[in-house]
Design a protein around this motif. Structure first.
Motif, PDB file in Angstrom:
ATOM      1  N   ILE A 147       0.848  -1.206   0.000  1.00 18.61           N
ATOM      2  CA  ILE A 147       0.000   0.000   0.000  1.00 18.61           C
ATOM      3  C   ILE A 147       0.877   1.247   0.000  1.00 18.61           C
ATOM      4  O   ILE A 147       0.626   2.198  -0.744  1.00 18.61           O
ATOM      5  N   GLN A 148       1.913   1.256   0.804  1.00 23.91           N
ATOM      6  CA  GLN A 148       2.815   2.416   0.863  1.00 23.91           C
ATOM      7  C   GLN A 148       3.519   2.633  -0.477  1.00 23.91           C
ATOM      8  O   GLN A 148       3.627   3.761  -0.951  1.00 23.91           O
ATOM      9  N   ALA A 149       3.973   1.550  -1.106  1.00 22.39           N
ATOM     10  CA  ALA A 149       4.642   1.673  -2.412  1.00 22.39           C
ATOM     11  C   ALA A 149       3.669   2.190  -3.466  1.00 22.39           C
ATOM     12  O   ALA A 149       4.032   3.027  -4.297  1.00 22.39           O
ATOM     13  N   ALA A 150       2.432   1.719  -3.423  1.00 23.08           N
ATOM     14  CA  ALA A 150       1.408   2.193  -4.362  1.00 23.08           C
ATOM     15  C   ALA A 150       1.124   3.673  -4.136  1.00 23.08           C
ATOM     16  O   ALA A 150       0.976   4.443  -5.090  1.00 23.08           O
ATOM     17  N   LYS A 151       1.080   4.082  -2.881  1.00 24.28           N
ATOM     18  CA  LYS A 151       0.826   5.483  -2.530  1.00 24.28           C
ATOM     19  C   LYS A 151       1.915   6.394  -3.081  1.00 24.28           C
ATOM     20  O   LYS A 151       1.648   7.512  -3.514  1.00 24.28           O
ATOM     21  N   CYS A 152       3.134   5.905  -3.091  1.00 24.27           N
ATOM     22  CA  CYS A 152       4.276   6.707  -3.551  1.00 24.27           C
ATOM     23  C   CYS A 152       4.529   6.563  -5.047  1.00 24.27           C
ATOM     24  O   CYS A 152       5.439   7.205  -5.580  1.00 24.27           O
ATOM     25  N   GLY A 153       3.747   5.721  -5.715  1.00 24.37           N
ATOM     26  CA  GLY A 153       3.874   5.572  -7.155  1.00 24.37           C
ATOM     27  C   GLY A 153       5.070   4.765  -7.615  1.00 24.37           C
ATOM     28  O   GLY A 153       5.525   4.904  -8.745  1.00 24.37           O
ATOM     29  N   HIS A 154       5.574   3.892  -6.766  1.00 21.21           N
ATOM     30  CA  HIS A 154       6.753   3.085  -7.091  1.00 21.21           C
ATOM     31  C   HIS A 154       6.329   1.788  -7.784  1.00 21.21           C
ATOM     32  O   HIS A 154       6.241   0.734  -7.162  1.00 21.21           O
ATOM     33  N   LYS A 155       6.080   1.875  -9.090  1.00 19.04           N
ATOM     34  CA  LYS A 155       5.566   0.717  -9.837  1.00 19.04           C
ATOM     35  C   LYS A 155       6.489  -0.493  -9.754  1.00 19.04           C
ATOM     36  O   LYS A 155       6.024  -1.617  -9.558  1.00 19.04           O
ATOM     37  N   GLU A 156       7.786  -0.281  -9.917  1.00 15.34           N
ATOM     38  CA  GLU A 156       8.725  -1.402  -9.885  1.00 15.34           C
ATOM     39  C   GLU A 156       8.712  -2.095  -8.524  1.00 15.34           C
ATOM     40  O   GLU A 156       8.805  -3.315  -8.436  1.00 15.34           O
ATOM     41  N   VAL A 157       8.594  -1.316  -7.464  1.00 16.36           N
ATOM     42  CA  VAL A 157       8.526  -1.888  -6.113  1.00 16.36           C
ATOM     43  C   VAL A 157       7.210  -2.649  -5.944  1.00 16.36           C
ATOM     44  O   VAL A 157       7.192  -3.761  -5.404  1.00 16.36           O
ATOM     45  N   VAL A 158       6.115  -2.065  -6.425  1.00 16.08           N
ATOM     46  CA  VAL A 158       4.808  -2.736  -6.365  1.00 16.08           C
ATOM     47  C   VAL A 158       4.889  -4.077  -7.090  1.00 16.08           C
ATOM     48  O   VAL A 158       4.457  -5.110  -6.561  1.00 16.08           O
ATOM     49  N   GLU A 159       5.447  -4.088  -8.291  1.00 19.22           N
ATOM     50  CA  GLU A 159       5.592  -5.337  -9.055  1.00 19.22           C
ATOM     51  C   GLU A 159       6.398  -6.373  -8.282  1.00 19.22           C
ATOM     52  O   GLU A 159       6.011  -7.544  -8.196  1.00 19.22           O
ATOM     53  N   SER A 160       7.508  -5.944  -7.723  1.00 17.61           N
ATOM     54  CA  SER A 160       8.378  -6.850  -6.973  1.00 17.61           C
ATOM     55  C   SER A 160       7.659  -7.422  -5.750  1.00 17.61           C
ATOM     56  O   SER A 160       7.768  -8.621  -5.470  1.00 17.61           O
ATOM     57  N   LEU A 161       6.935  -6.580  -5.043  1.00 12.91           N
ATOM     58  CA  LEU A 161       6.214  -7.043  -3.859  1.00 12.91           C
ATOM     59  C   LEU A 161       5.129  -8.050  -4.225  1.00 12.91           C
ATOM     60  O   LEU A 161       4.959  -9.068  -3.553  1.00 12.91           O
TER      61      LEU A 161
END
Length: 76
Positions: free
Chosen positions: A15-29
């Motif tokens: 949720i935090q990564a999505a909030k910050c717009g970190h697509k690559e982190v979201v994908e990895s998670l």
């Protein structure tokens, strides 16, 4: 660290990564097993928060993954 850990608002790392717009982190998670349907204390999901802050790339990725999971769970 624990990908299912939550902060005081109930935000997961996803949720935090999505909030910050970190697509690559979201994908990895997500690939690492993060719960795409996890909700914060007020019921907010990663998809909802990405929509709220206008992160279109994150929204598209999460929508695609959710649709894929639904098709796996409920095949036509």
């Amino acid at each position: 660290s624990d990908i299912h850990a939550r902060d005081s608002r109930g935000f997961t790392v996803l949720i935090q990564a999505a909030k910050c717009g970190h697509k690559e982190v979201v994908e990895s998670l997500v690939k690492g097993g993060a719960d795409i349907h996890a909700q914060a204390i007020l019921g907010t999901t990663a998809l909802q928060i990405a929509q709220t802050v206008g992160c279109k790339r994150v929204v598209s990725f999460l929508q695609e993954k959710i649709t894929h999971l639904q098709l796996l769970e409920y095949p036509l």
